[in-house]
Design an enzyme around this catalytic site. Structure first.
Site, PDB file in Angstrom:
ATOM      1  N   GLY A  12       0.781  -1.235   0.000  1.00 33.07           N
ATOM      2  CA  GLY A  12       0.000   0.000   0.000  1.00 33.07           C
ATOM      3  C   GLY A  12       0.811   1.283   0.000  1.00 33.07           C
ATOM      4  O   GLY A  12       0.286   2.341   0.339  1.00 33.07           O
ATOM      5  N   SER A  13       2.074   1.199  -0.427  1.00 34.51           N
ATOM      6  CA  SER A  13       2.850   2.450  -0.423  1.00 34.51           C
ATOM      7  C   SER A  13       2.332   3.431  -1.473  1.00 34.51           C
ATOM      8  O   SER A  13       2.345   4.642  -1.250  1.00 34.51           O
ATOM      9  CB  SER A  13       4.345   2.187  -0.609  1.00 34.51           C
ATOM     10  OG  SER A  13       4.615   1.664  -1.874  1.00 34.51           O
ATOM     11  N   ASN A  14       1.840   2.923  -2.593  1.00 37.09           N
ATOM     12  CA  ASN A  14       1.247   3.834  -3.587  1.00 37.09           C
ATOM     13  C   ASN A  14      -0.063   4.416  -3.069  1.00 37.09           C
ATOM     14  O   ASN A  14      -0.362   5.583  -3.320  1.00 37.09           O
ATOM     15  CB  ASN A  14       0.999   3.108  -4.911  1.00 37.09           C
ATOM     16  CG  ASN A  14       2.262   3.036  -5.751  1.00 37.09           C
ATOM     17  OD1 ASN A  14       2.727   4.047  -6.267  1.00 37.09           O
ATOM     18  ND2 ASN A  14       2.825   1.835  -5.856  1.00 37.09           N
ATOM     19  N   LEU A  84      -4.447  -7.354  -6.740  1.00 36.78           N
ATOM     20  CA  LEU A  84      -4.130  -8.625  -7.406  1.00 36.78           C
ATOM     21  C   LEU A  84      -5.278  -9.250  -8.185  1.00 36.78           C
ATOM     22  O   LEU A  84      -5.043 -10.083  -9.057  1.00 36.78           O
ATOM     23  CB  LEU A  84      -3.696  -9.641  -6.343  1.00 36.78           C
ATOM     24  CG  LEU A  84      -2.232  -9.629  -5.969  1.00 36.78           C
ATOM     25  CD1 LEU A  84      -1.961 -10.651  -4.883  1.00 36.78           C
ATOM     26  CD2 LEU A  84      -1.389  -9.924  -7.188  1.00 36.78           C
ATOM     27  N   ASN A 101      -4.913   1.447 -13.670  1.00 41.43           N
ATOM     28  CA  ASN A 101      -4.036   0.530 -12.936  1.00 41.43           C
ATOM     29  C   ASN A 101      -2.596   0.984 -13.139  1.00 41.43           C
ATOM     30  O   ASN A 101      -2.258   1.517 -14.194  1.00 41.43           O
ATOM     31  CB  ASN A 101      -4.203  -0.890 -13.511  1.00 41.43           C
ATOM     32  CG  ASN A 101      -3.292  -1.902 -12.846  1.00 41.43           C
ATOM     33  OD1 ASN A 101      -3.173  -1.946 -11.615  1.00 41.43           O
ATOM     34  ND2 ASN A 101      -2.623  -2.729 -13.641  1.00 41.43           N
ATOM     35  N   HIS A 103       1.176  -0.565 -13.397  1.00 35.31           N
ATOM     36  CA  HIS A 103       1.900  -1.818 -13.567  1.00 35.31           C
ATOM     37  C   HIS A 103       3.402  -1.527 -13.538  1.00 35.31           C
ATOM     38  O   HIS A 103       3.855  -0.586 -14.198  1.00 35.31           O
ATOM     39  CB  HIS A 103       1.506  -2.487 -14.886  1.00 35.31           C
ATOM     40  CG  HIS A 103       2.108  -3.848 -15.016  1.00 35.31           C
ATOM     41  ND1 HIS A 103       1.609  -4.942 -14.333  1.00 35.31           N
ATOM     42  CD2 HIS A 103       3.195  -4.281 -15.686  1.00 35.31           C
ATOM     43  CE1 HIS A 103       2.367  -5.997 -14.601  1.00 35.31           C
ATOM     44  NE2 HIS A 103       3.328  -5.619 -15.423  1.00 35.31           N
ATOM     45  N   ASP A 144      -3.918  -6.356 -17.204  1.00 35.59           N
ATOM     46  CA  ASP A 144      -2.869  -5.509 -17.791  1.00 35.59           C
ATOM     47  C   ASP A 144      -3.073  -5.245 -19.274  1.00 35.59           C
ATOM     48  O   ASP A 144      -2.120  -5.237 -20.054  1.00 35.59           O
ATOM     49  CB  ASP A 144      -1.488  -6.184 -17.582  1.00 35.59           C
ATOM     50  CG  ASP A 144      -1.186  -6.419 -16.120  1.00 35.59           C
ATOM     51  OD1 ASP A 144      -1.634  -5.626 -15.280  1.00 35.59           O
ATOM     52  OD2 ASP A 144      -0.497  -7.407 -15.815  1.00 35.59           O
ATOM     53  N   GLU A 173       6.929   5.258  -9.641  1.00 33.70           N
ATOM     54  CA  GLU A 173       5.499   5.189  -9.295  1.00 33.70           C
ATOM     55  C   GLU A 173       5.110   6.340  -8.370  1.00 33.70           C
ATOM     56  O   GLU A 173       4.065   6.971  -8.557  1.00 33.70           O
ATOM     57  CB  GLU A 173       5.181   3.849  -8.630  1.00 33.70           C
ATOM     58  CG  GLU A 173       5.334   2.697  -9.596  1.00 33.70           C
ATOM     59  CD  GLU A 173       4.979   1.342  -8.987  1.00 33.70           C
ATOM     60  OE1 GLU A 173       4.679   0.439  -9.760  1.00 33.70           O
ATOM     61  OE2 GLU A 173       5.020   1.203  -7.754  1.00 33.70           O
TER      62      GLU A 173
HETATM   63  C1  GAR Z   1       3.490  -1.664  -7.300  1.00 37.53           C
HETATM   64  O1  GAR Z   1       4.813  -1.738  -7.748  1.00 37.53           O
HETATM   65  C2  GAR Z   1       2.525  -1.848  -8.439  1.00 37.53           C
HETATM   66  O2  GAR Z   1       3.007  -1.329  -9.644  1.00 37.53           O
HETATM   67  C3  GAR Z   1       2.444  -3.341  -8.529  1.00 37.53           C
HETATM   68  O3  GAR Z   1       2.390  -3.772  -7.197  1.00 37.53           O
HETATM   69  C4  GAR Z   1       3.185  -2.873  -6.403  1.00 37.53           C
HETATM   70  C5  GAR Z   1       2.376  -2.494  -5.199  1.00 37.53           C
HETATM   71  O4  GAR Z   1       3.170  -1.776  -4.305  1.00 37.53           O
HETATM   72  N1  GAR Z   1       1.295  -3.785  -9.275  1.00 37.53           N
HETATM   73  C6  GAR Z   1       1.303  -4.887 -10.000  1.00 37.53           C
HETATM   74  O5  GAR Z   1       2.258  -5.638 -10.064  1.00 37.53           O
HETATM   75  C7  GAR Z   1       0.003  -5.165 -10.771  1.00 37.53           C
HETATM   76  N2  GAR Z   1       0.181  -6.198 -11.710  1.00 37.53           N
HETATM   77  P1  GAR Z   1       2.497  -0.998  -3.096  1.00 37.53           P
HETATM   78  O6  GAR Z   1       1.491  -1.958  -2.458  1.00 37.53           O
HETATM   79  O7  GAR Z   1       3.612  -0.670  -2.164  1.00 37.53           O
HETATM   80  O8  GAR Z   1       1.818   0.229  -3.641  1.00 37.53           O
END
Ligand code: GAR
Length: 188
Positions: A12-14, A84, A101, A103, A144, A173
Site C-alpha cells: 500500500g505504499s502507492n 491482485l 491501474n 503496472h 494488464d 510510481e
Molecule cells: C506496485 O509496484 C505496483 O506497480 C504493482 O504492485 C506494487 C504495489 O506496491 N502492481 C502490479 O504488479 C500489478 N500487476 P504498493 O502496495 O507498495 O503500492
C-alpha cells in the site's frame, strides 16, 4: 471535490502516497481504500491517515456489492495500486475511462496473470533487460490489457537485483501515479 477509491492487495505504499498527495490538493481526495487481503499493510496505512477502508471478499467483488459500495460512497475515480484480483465487468463498465491501474513494467511486456510486484522485476532481470519502467493504463476485463495512458523508463544494470529494480520502479510510481491521476481527474 472528486472522490477517489484506491484498491490495493498488499503493502500500500502507492495508496499512502496518493492519500498524501491529494490531501494537499483541492481537486480530489482519496475517500475509500479497498483491499481483498485482511492482512494487507495498506489497512494500517489507511488507519494511520484516517481514511475509511474496507476488506472485500471475492464474492462481494463479483456479486455487485463492491460496485454498490463505490456508488454509495459517490466515488468518481478508481485507482488500482497493487491490486491482485481481476476487476469484474460490472465495475469496469460503470467506471469506463475512470478506472486505472499501475503496472511495474513496460506493458505489453511482463504483464498478465501472476505478473505482480517482485515477480515482474525477477522476470525483467532474468531476461537481461537493460531497461524497465512503469505503465499506467485504463482497466478493462483482462489483466494488464487496457489502453496505455503513460509510460516512463529506468535503466537496469547488469548487476541489479530484482530488489534494486523494484526500488527504481517504486520511485517512478511515487513520482508519476499521483500526477497522472490528477491530470485525468482534471479532464472529468
Ligand atoms: C506496485 O509496484 C505496483 O506497480 C504493482 O504492485 C506494487 C504495489 O506496491 N502492481 C502490479 O504488479 C500489478 N500487476 P504498493 O502496495 O507498495 O503500492
Amino acid at each position: 471535490m472528486k472522490r477517489i477509491a484506491v484498491f490495493a492487495s498488499g503493502n500500500g505504499s502507492n495508496a499512502e502516497n496518493l492519500i498524501n498527495y491529494f490531501r494537499e490538493n483541492d481537486l480530489a481526495d482519496v475517500s475509500l481504500v479497498l483491499t481483498d487481503n485482511p492482512k494487507a499493510k495498506v489497512i494500517s496505512r489507511a488507519e494511520k491517515l484516517f481514511v475509511p477502508h474496507v476488506v472485500i471478499t471475492p464474492q462481494e467483488l463479483s456479486n455487485g456489492s463492491v460496485l454498490e459500495r463505490l456508488k454509495k460512497n459517490k466515488i468518481d475515480f478508481v485507482v488500482l495500486a497493487g491490486f491482485l484480483r481481476m476487476v469484474p465487468k460490472n465495475i469496469v463498465e460503470a467506471f469506463k475511462d475512470r478506472i486505472i491501474n499501475i503496472h511495474p513494467a513496460l506493458l505489453p511486456s511482463y504483464g498478465g496473470k501472476g505478473m505482480y510486484g517482485i515477480n515482474v522485476h525477477k522476470a525483467v532481470v532474468d531476461a537481461g533487460e537493460n531497461e524497465t519502467g512503469i505503465t499506467i493504463h485504463y482497466v478493462n476485463e483482462n489483466y494488464d490489457d487496457g489502453d496505455i495512458i503513460f509510460q516512463t523508463t529506468t535503466d537496469v544494470y547488469p548487476d541489479d537485483t530484482p530488489e534494486d529494480v523494484a526500488e527504481k520502479v517504486h520511485a517512478l510510481e511515487k513520482q508519476y501515479l499521483p500526477q497522472i491521476t490528477e491530470e485525468l481527474l482534471e479532464e472529468l
